[in-house]
Design an enzyme around this catalytic site. Structure first.
Site, PDB file in Angstrom:
ATOM      1  N   HIS A 156      13.849 -41.460   6.287  1.00 37.77           N
ATOM      2  CA  HIS A 156      12.739 -41.547   7.250  1.00 37.77           C
ATOM      3  C   HIS A 156      11.434 -41.667   6.481  1.00 37.77           C
ATOM      4  O   HIS A 156      11.396 -41.532   5.260  1.00 37.77           O
ATOM      5  CB  HIS A 156      12.708 -40.322   8.178  1.00 37.77           C
ATOM      6  CG  HIS A 156      12.338 -39.026   7.532  1.00 37.77           C
ATOM      7  ND1 HIS A 156      12.138 -37.866   8.251  1.00 37.77           N
ATOM      8  CD2 HIS A 156      12.122 -38.685   6.238  1.00 37.77           C
ATOM      9  CE1 HIS A 156      11.824 -36.887   7.433  1.00 37.77           C
ATOM     10  NE2 HIS A 156      11.811 -37.352   6.222  1.00 37.77           N
TER      11      HIS A 156
ATOM     12  N   CYS B 126       5.372 -38.140   2.173  1.00 38.10           N
ATOM     13  CA  CYS B 126       6.253 -38.546   3.287  1.00 38.10           C
ATOM     14  C   CYS B 126       5.776 -39.839   3.939  1.00 38.10           C
ATOM     15  O   CYS B 126       6.469 -40.390   4.796  1.00 38.10           O
ATOM     16  CB  CYS B 126       6.320 -37.450   4.346  1.00 38.10           C
ATOM     17  SG  CYS B 126       6.957 -35.897   3.721  1.00 38.10           S
TER      18      CYS B 126
END
Lengths: 138, 135
Positions: B14, B33
């Site tokens: 992800h 991230c």
């Protein structure tokens, strides 16, 4: 949508369980090996649980970087590789893991405002753990 | 009332990015991230159901049925997938661990007949997990 997020941290510290309000014999009887005058240490595993609505934009309860920064600065810097008995908060309170839970809960509660603090949980060893959720409990 | 927890594992990739934020905001809020090429985790899922113990079977729930529902509804959809691109819940919503727990709850609730869903816990790593109770 309310979620509960738990983050784990490790720190190592030494302590001695001893109360000045008790005689040597009483201390020895109550605390056993933990009363050894030179102290001993543990690898503590700390779990901090916070909760709140999941933000629509970020998908987060709170930014983990903020929680990590606070715990590193206020908890790990304070306790990691330290002798807990020398800390001001443990001059009157015996540094049991119960009291350590309460001390850490109070610091995080005071300084972290991005989410609700649910609980502080500490594993002193793999065999015992302690939880504190504030005076109101949960 | 007895609580029963079943564990499962899945591996998925992800990344975190919101089109409502600028590139700088995305980088600041989501840090590493935000890498658009994604990264992965070995997720551990814990599903806890609750109910009364059936006097004949001695079960809260038939574990085989629970396992099948988890496999069909969650693992088949999530395991070895790029969550942002392959799981519909995350086409427009960031696949944070919080949102994974909510999506898994919403997938399981209509499929569990015998027992009541109590908690969905998702470990992203051994050091980070999210609990969702349907609140």
């Amino acid at each position: 949508m309310k979620a509960h997020l738990t983050r784990r941290y490790m720190f190592s510290a030494s302590h001695r369980l001893h109360s000045d309000e008790m005689s040597e014999q009483e201390n020895r009887a109550i605390y056993g090996k933990c009363n050894n005058p030179y102290g001993h240490g543990h690898n503590y595993m700390l779990e901090v649980t916070v909760s709140g609505p999941v933000d629509d934009e970020t998908g987060m309860v709170c930014n983990l970087a903020d929680l990590d920064a606070l715990v590193h600065r206020e908890i790990l810097e304070r306790y990691d590789h330290q002798n807990l008995n020398l800390r001001p908060e443990f001059q009157k309170n015996v540094p049991t893991t119960e009291n350590l839970c309460i001390a850490i809960y109070d610091i995080v509660k005071r300084d972290f405002h991005h989410a609700h603090l649910d609980k502080v949980r500490i594993e002193e060893t793999m065999m015992n753990s302690f939880e504190y959720s504030g005076e109101d409990g949960r | 009332m007895v609580y029963l927890t079943r564990k499962a594992e899945f591996a998925a990739s992800h990344y975190y990015h919101s089109p409502k934020f600028t590139a700088e905001e995305n980088a600041r809020i989501f840090g590493k991230c935000n890498n658009p090429n994604g990264h992965g985790h070995n997720y551990t899922l814990e599903v806890t159901v609750k109910g009364d113990v059936d006097p004949r079977s001695g079960f809260v729930v038939d574990l085989k049925q629970l396992k099948d529902v988890m496999s069909r509804e969650v693992l088949d959809a999530f395991d070895h997938r790029f969550l942002n691109k392959e799981v519909p819940e995350f086409f427009a919503r960031i696949p944070t661990t919080e949102n994974l727990a909510i999506a898994i709850w919403q997938r399981l609730v209509p499929k569990l007949n015998a027992a009541q869903l109590h908690r969905v816990r998702v470990y992203e790593t051994p050091d980070l997990f999210v609990d969702f109770y349907g609140e």
